[in-house]
Design a protein around this motif. Sequence first.
Motif, PDB file in Angstrom:
ATOM      1  N   PRO A 507      69.869  31.964 132.275  1.00  0.00           N
ATOM      2  CA  PRO A 507      69.949  30.493 132.145  1.00  0.00           C
ATOM      3  C   PRO A 507      71.107  29.932 132.952  1.00  0.00           C
ATOM      4  O   PRO A 507      72.071  30.631 133.276  1.00  0.00           O
ATOM      5  CB  PRO A 507      70.155  30.300 130.634  1.00  0.00           C
ATOM      6  N   ASP A 508      70.976  28.648 133.271  1.00  0.00           N
ATOM      7  CA  ASP A 508      72.002  27.963 134.057  1.00  0.00           C
ATOM      8  C   ASP A 508      73.101  27.399 133.165  1.00  0.00           C
ATOM      9  O   ASP A 508      73.758  26.426 133.516  1.00  0.00           O
ATOM     10  CB  ASP A 508      71.368  26.825 134.866  1.00  0.00           C
ATOM     11  N   VAL A 509      73.315  27.969 132.013  1.00  0.00           N
ATOM     12  CA  VAL A 509      74.280  27.451 131.055  1.00  0.00           C
ATOM     13  C   VAL A 509      75.045  28.631 130.474  1.00  0.00           C
ATOM     14  O   VAL A 509      74.543  29.763 130.423  1.00  0.00           O
ATOM     15  CB  VAL A 509      73.552  26.667 129.924  1.00  0.00           C
ATOM     16  N   VAL A 529      63.846  20.790 137.419  1.00  0.00           N
ATOM     17  CA  VAL A 529      63.824  21.107 135.998  1.00  0.00           C
ATOM     18  C   VAL A 529      64.369  19.912 135.230  1.00  0.00           C
ATOM     19  O   VAL A 529      65.407  19.373 135.580  1.00  0.00           O
ATOM     20  CB  VAL A 529      64.656  22.380 135.703  1.00  0.00           C
ATOM     21  N   ARG A 530      63.631  19.499 134.225  1.00  0.00           N
ATOM     22  CA  ARG A 530      64.030  18.322 133.464  1.00  0.00           C
ATOM     23  C   ARG A 530      64.623  18.673 132.107  1.00  0.00           C
ATOM     24  O   ARG A 530      65.359  17.873 131.538  1.00  0.00           O
ATOM     25  CB  ARG A 530      62.835  17.397 133.270  1.00  0.00           C
ATOM     26  N   ALA A 531      64.336  19.834 131.620  1.00  0.00           N
ATOM     27  CA  ALA A 531      64.903  20.272 130.342  1.00  0.00           C
ATOM     28  C   ALA A 531      64.650  21.759 130.195  1.00  0.00           C
ATOM     29  O   ALA A 531      63.693  22.296 130.766  1.00  0.00           O
ATOM     30  CB  ALA A 531      64.294  19.512 129.162  1.00  0.00           C
ATOM     31  N   PHE A 532      65.527  22.425 129.485  1.00  0.00           N
ATOM     32  CA  PHE A 532      65.314  23.823 129.160  1.00  0.00           C
ATOM     33  C   PHE A 532      66.030  24.122 127.850  1.00  0.00           C
ATOM     34  O   PHE A 532      66.917  23.390 127.429  1.00  0.00           O
ATOM     35  CB  PHE A 532      65.781  24.754 130.281  1.00  0.00           C
ATOM     36  N   GLU A 533      65.631  25.190 127.211  1.00  0.00           N
ATOM     37  CA  GLU A 533      66.175  25.571 125.918  1.00  0.00           C
ATOM     38  C   GLU A 533      66.657  27.014 125.960  1.00  0.00           C
ATOM     39  O   GLU A 533      66.054  27.865 126.625  1.00  0.00           O
ATOM     40  CB  GLU A 533      65.126  25.419 124.809  1.00  0.00           C
ATOM     41  N   VAL A 555      68.940  18.569 128.461  1.00  0.00           N
ATOM     42  CA  VAL A 555      68.081  17.589 129.134  1.00  0.00           C
ATOM     43  C   VAL A 555      68.808  17.115 130.389  1.00  0.00           C
ATOM     44  O   VAL A 555      69.971  16.717 130.332  1.00  0.00           O
ATOM     45  CB  VAL A 555      67.781  16.392 128.204  1.00  0.00           C
ATOM     46  N   VAL A 556      68.110  17.158 131.506  1.00  0.00           N
ATOM     47  CA  VAL A 556      68.679  16.751 132.790  1.00  0.00           C
ATOM     48  C   VAL A 556      68.370  15.272 132.999  1.00  0.00           C
ATOM     49  O   VAL A 556      67.215  14.855 132.954  1.00  0.00           O
ATOM     50  CB  VAL A 556      68.116  17.597 133.943  1.00  0.00           C
ATOM     51  N   ARG A 557      69.421  14.487 133.213  1.00  0.00           N
ATOM     52  CA  ARG A 557      69.253  13.065 133.499  1.00  0.00           C
ATOM     53  C   ARG A 557      69.084  12.845 134.993  1.00  0.00           C
ATOM     54  O   ARG A 557      69.707  13.525 135.812  1.00  0.00           O
ATOM     55  CB  ARG A 557      70.447  12.258 132.986  1.00  0.00           C
TER      56      ARG A 557
END
Length: 798
Positions: A507-509, A529-533, A555-557
Amino acid sequence: GWLFWRLMACGRRSKDSKRQVILFILCVCVCQSGAETLRYSLAEEMEKDSFVANIAKDLGVPPSQLAARKARVVSEGNEQLFRLNQNTGVLTAKESLDREEICPQSDTCTLFFKIFFENPLQLIRGEVEVRDVNDNSPVFPEKEMVLEIPETTSLGSRFPLESARDKDMGSNGLQNYSLGSNSHFSLALGTGKGGAKYAELVLERQLDREEQRQLNLLLTATDGGSPPRSGTAQVRIVVLDANDNIPVFGREVYEVRLAENSPPKQLVVRVAAADPDEGSNGKVRYAFTQTSERSRQLFELNPATGEIRVAGNLDFEEAENHEMVVRATDGGGLSAHCKVQVEVLDVNDNAPEIALTSLTASIPEDAPPRTVVALFSVRDRDSGENGRTTCAIDGDLPFSLTPTFDNYYELRTNAALDRERTAEYNITITAMDWGKTRLSSRESIFVQISDVNDNPPEFTQEIYTMSVTENNSAMLRIGSVNATDADAGKNARVNYALVRQEGKEQPDVSVNSENGDVYILRPLDYEEVRAFEVAVRATDGGSPPLSAQAVLRVVVRDENDNAPVVLHPPPDSSAAAGELVPRWARAGYLVAKVVAVDADAGQNAWLSYELAKATEPGLFRVGLHSGEVRTARAVAERDAPRQRLVVLVRDRGQPPRSATATLGIALVDGFSDAHLRVSEEAPAAEPDGPLTLYLIVCLACVSALFLATAVAAVVRRARRSEAETLPTFPKAATESNAGSLPRSYVYDVCFAAGTVNSEFRFLRPLFPCLPAGLPPGPGEQRSSVCSQDAANLGEEGD
């Protein structure tokens, strides 16, 4: 804590500042809960705000906790000598400390203070030893001492000299005397009962008044500092004529016992010296000599009667004995000396003092009986029965006191502890002396019962939703997750980690393992990518460790990083091959529609259209949100047959981005006039050549347009038969709420037979709006796409 505020409230209602101070000190004594005494040292005469210690570092707490718990330092006594910086945890001296002023009669000088915490209430004892420096030189009471010595004085006679006083102590204090070179006297040194050094002149050669009436000697007093300091005094010897008798004291030593609470002016003793001489040679006067400054302050001597009375407040704890030397001098200059030794008797004027040496603030509930909780000492500055103490615990608690050695006590458990019944104890220890008027003091010890690791961490939320704007910087903090553990100590220390899932990309986090801060590792692209979990696990520090999981949704704004893209007219098409408008067209006639999309979302994709440039500025207008190009007025004969429009498409991002579309429009009288003259200014001599060419080109264009329309109709019907197959547009076309053509609309191009008038017919959506399950961008309202386009059609259509 409640008792503290209750006592302070009573002090305020009484409007008595002294009573507030007494109540505050009482509250401190009752509510004190501390640990090992902090001990520091500081040289005297240091500058204001000199560094003493780093309290935060020594206590092992971060400086932020000092400010959060409103830590402050309280010195014993009326004057506050230290200052605590809550931001740094540094303890400094408020003023320059003078050891000789603070502890004038003590070999060691120790200042006591307490560190006061709130939330919870806690007191920590501390002491600072003020180290002596050699900052004072020996000083004689008088710069010149006059001794009147009869010439008949026998050799070996001794004459006491005024002692120099040095406020420093120990090696820095007075160490030696020296006498300037002379032929009559030598210097003899001695040490008094209290260790004070004194000097005496010894007559080595017989005096002869007729030979020399007076002698001037230089007496030097030197201390033991490095470098040493010294003080001098002149000793003037006046040689007198013969005086046969010297004063004689009834006793060489007067011993007196005196209670420390004796009032001023009370008679201590009366010394008397007799001189059988007559006249002035037999008149005796008394004076102190070789007596400390402190003793001179506590006692006064009547020079005529020899009565010694109390002049100050005696304190047994400060000094148990005082020694004074009284000199009796007759009118002829002869003198004699006696000693007065005063023993100060103790009275019960000091309450016992409880000092915590060690404290176990937290013990496990499975601790066996007889477990040591705290070690403390009890000291009473009085003596005898007044200094004898006893200790007891208030209330019925599962603890007991065990005497150990030298007035030390151990606080032990005497029964099994149960955290479920009682999680903490506030133990009050009372120490009382055995004086006739019994004095007591109390100390409170707070003991917490710790639990075993039986509680897993709990997240404050099951799902954490955090947002980040695209094109973010690497390692950007976007928030934090938080889990709490009901246990204590290391069992409640929570570490965070991401749960890695096999078969999925990294993941990018990332999550900070200590505080749960969430960071984005690399820049994100909303269009990708607009959102990931991800799943986050919180693990405590127990053995075995317990854990819990929570879902982190990022969530990506959207950010306005894409300019509008014009779909119609195609960017690579020629403006000359544009739209046909009949000459009879009225105002509001639909000429064309500029179609553009923006890959961004939300208001970054809300497009507006405006006419940037036109051949006839007043002939055409552009719908602000629809992009429809219509006639603003009826076409006139004077209008040029060829019109060129430049339409500016701008989104509503900050800063806005834009694109332009160029339309070529031909004004014709009918389908038969579709041939447009290449130039109205062509030579009239050759009308058929260019006209024929234009007709051929127009027919070819119409045929090609007809063929393209037919092919488009076939393709459209073929796509309708497929399962919801969408036309290919840029990714973000469906995200536009206004100013772009959604995927759900197509154009049906129709041509009326016998004319070249082009008209568009807008059909209702061929398929429903996108499902609500897709993740919307921040600030978007998915349901408004269809309704807004429908409204635009109703307002800006024909």
